[in-house]
Enzyme design. Sequence first.
Site, short mmCIF file in Angstrom:
data_model
loop_
_atom_site.label_atom_id
_atom_site.label_comp_id
_atom_site.label_asym_id
_atom_site.label_seq_id
_atom_site.Cartn_x
_atom_site.Cartn_y
_atom_site.Cartn_z
CB CYS A 168 3.05 6.15 18.57
SG CYS A 168 2.51 4.92 19.49
CB SER A 172 -1.79 -3.38 1.30
OG SER A 172 -0.80 -4.03 2.13
CB ALA A 173 -1.67 -8.83 -0.61
N GLY A 179 1.07 -1.34 -0.04
CA GLY A 179 -0.05 -0.04 0.04
C GLY A 179 0.82 1.48 0.03
C1 PLP Z 1 -1.98 -0.57 5.74
C2 PLP Z 1 -2.29 0.58 5.03
C3 PLP Z 1 -1.34 1.38 4.28
C4 PLP Z 1 0.01 0.72 3.90
O1 PLP Z 1 0.11 -0.42 3.34
P1 PLP Z 1 1.36 -1.25 3.32
O2 PLP Z 1 1.21 -2.51 2.63
O3 PLP Z 1 1.74 -1.67 4.82
O4 PLP Z 1 2.59 -0.53 2.56
C5 PLP Z 1 -1.81 2.46 3.60
N1 PLP Z 1 -2.98 2.97 3.68
C6 PLP Z 1 -3.83 2.19 4.50
C7 PLP Z 1 -5.32 2.83 4.63
C8 PLP Z 1 -3.49 1.14 5.48
O5 PLP Z 1 -4.53 0.41 6.21
#
Ligand code: PLP
Length: 406
Positions: free
Chosen positions: A346, A212-213, A75
Amino acid sequence: MQKKSKIIYLDYAAATPLDPRVQEFMQPFFGSVYGNPSSLHKKGTEAKQALEESRAFIARTLGAQKEEIIFTSGGTEGANLAILGTALAFENKGHVISTQTEHHAVLEPLKHLESLGVKVTYLPVNEQGFVSVKDVENAIRKDTFLVSVMYANNEIGTIQPILEIGHVVAKANRQRTLKKLPSIIFHTDACQAPGFLDLSVNKLGIDIMSFSASKFYGPKGVGFVYLRKGTKVSPIAFGGGQEKGVRSGTENLPGVMGMAKALELAVKNSKKESASLAALRDYFIEQALKLKDVKLNGFWDSLGTKPGHDLRLPNNISLSFKGVEGEDLMLYLDGKGICVSTGSACSTGSTERSHVIESIKQKKDYIRGTVRISLGKKTTKKDLDYLLKVLPEVLKTLRSVQGINS
Ligand SMILES: *Cc1c(COP(=O)(O)O)cnc(C)c1O
């Protein structure tokens, strides 16, 4: 022999366990299917074929075309590609509209763009965490090139009016076409959406959507972006030209295969899963609000949520307790075998307050006492009843210590 104590995991919004069916599906891609998808020989072609099947499946699930799916490392990379990549395509000049309650994966690249001279409007949200569609419309300027609003908030579960924002952007773009101005790109961080929310990119009017998987029972460190054909995005990593040159680097084949399988399972069961989680969520919230000095963060329909009007993620509960530190509460519950998270993302040792809880203007003496309880496939009513049982004593202990210290 001592009984192994059970862990009650209530942090599914941070990470979901890998579904065993996904794990099994991934196995061959750690073993016999080892070719580089970019190689033209038999082993490469075999890997390429598997990769493209996953791409086609993900595209179908979103109502998109195969060429519009770009594999990423998750993500964060997806959001960075959407934000830094569009800005670079506009020579890091112009204006972006976003909100105050985005994930750091969006806020940090925006901050970086500001240091390069891009102007950013961070729209406020109301007390339940909603951005106003009118505010989005009014914030559009002649030099706006990107609107980035998250689909659902990871801390408080508020689902933003993405469909309506899509309409506003489309309306502005129709006028801009007549004036020969470049179209505004609409990105949404959809990391919390799969399994719960509609992912039809055309219906929603989205140009870029990042995923994000690891948030939908897939493997960690892999994700994808939907990138609408014709959308102006520059790469932010340069190399071998994989993924249509937008994202160079050898694709994470086992990860991508697992992600496609996980998406299939998430979408297949989403209606049933969402309904049962929402029922557990509402049960817990009603019970928890009977405790003293507690407030719920995010969307809540006091008249009882009507089907189709549920604007809170089915798995999200965010509570703020007066006179305690969320981090202490989290650690105390951890001692009792219950995993929850604090409102803030945090870093170790920091007592920084959550920007989301601040944006919804939670009361001063509650703001630090925020915890997020997020439910998932394995959550039972019994788990929640256990948490409801231990909460009052934990709160009492923490508040008495707090009383002595202050
Ligand atoms: C988890 C998350 C991300 C980041 O995803 P990653 O795979 O950890 O890099 C970004 N935005 C939201 C809303 C998320 O919940």
